[in-house]
Scaffold this motif. Sequence first.
Motif, PDB file in Angstrom:
ATOM      1  N   VAL A  47       0.748  -0.926   0.249  1.00  0.00           N
ATOM      2  CA  VAL A  47       0.320  -0.159  -0.134  1.00  0.00           C
ATOM      3  C   VAL A  47       1.099   1.482  -0.153  1.00  0.00           C
ATOM      4  CG1 VAL A  47       0.194  -0.241   2.483  1.00  0.00           C
ATOM      5  CG2 VAL A  47      -1.660   1.378   0.527  1.00  0.00           C
ATOM      6  N   GLY A  96      -3.113   5.674  -0.275  1.00  0.00           N
ATOM      7  CA  GLY A  96      -4.061   3.743  -0.188  1.00  0.00           C
ATOM      8  C   GLY A  96      -3.899   3.621  -1.770  1.00  0.00           C
ATOM      9  N   MET A 135      -3.561   0.413  -4.212  1.00  0.00           N
ATOM     10  CA  MET A 135      -2.677  -1.141  -3.738  1.00  0.00           C
ATOM     11  C   MET A 135      -2.379  -2.361  -5.006  1.00  0.00           C
ATOM     12  SD  MET A 135      -3.709  -1.611  -0.248  1.00  0.00           S
ATOM     13  CE  MET A 135      -3.489  -3.969  -0.151  1.00  0.00           C
ATOM     14  N   TYR A 160      -2.559   5.760   5.294  1.00  0.00           N
ATOM     15  CA  TYR A 160      -2.805   4.308   5.243  1.00  0.00           C
ATOM     16  C   TYR A 160      -1.778   3.048   5.480  1.00  0.00           C
ATOM     17  CZ  TYR A 160      -6.296   7.105   2.082  1.00  0.00           C
ATOM     18  OH  TYR A 160      -7.704   7.153   1.686  1.00  0.00           O
ATOM     19  N   ARG A 198      -6.963  -2.396   4.255  1.00  0.00           N
ATOM     20  CA  ARG A 198      -6.241  -1.468   4.073  1.00  0.00           C
ATOM     21  C   ARG A 198      -7.419  -0.500   5.102  1.00  0.00           C
ATOM     22  NH1 ARG A 198      -7.525   1.216  -1.967  1.00  0.00           N
ATOM     23  NH2 ARG A 198      -9.173   1.342  -1.095  1.00  0.00           N
TER      24      ARG A 198
END
Length: 126
Positions: free
Chosen positions: A40, A45, A47, A86, A101
Amino acid sequence: MHLRALGTAILLLGGTSAVHAASYEFLAAPEVDLNRVYRVDKATGEMSACQYGLATDASKDAKASIGTTLCYPPGEGGGPQAQSEYGLVASRHEKEGGVFRVDLRSGSMSICYVLNDAVVCTPPAK
């Protein structure tokens, strides 16, 4: 006087590069027979995930004979989110292939997993 300002600028720039160097967090999927690692971007954030793959007969050459790294880009919900902080959390479920997450500022969470060659995530919820 100018040397002091230059020294301060160098210290500030050095601190900035240290922040950029630690911009990702990595976490292995909790599934015990899955060799997948999630990544991440701690600021956005976004992914992705990678895992080891065996070399197939069609792809075997001198470089691929030891295998290959298979990576999955962000898919639906896995792309950049609102700027925040995050992180990743794994459940303790040994058959879970996905990870959470988490937005450390708002407390919202999404479940992210690989689906059809991309990392997808559920909408964030609290």
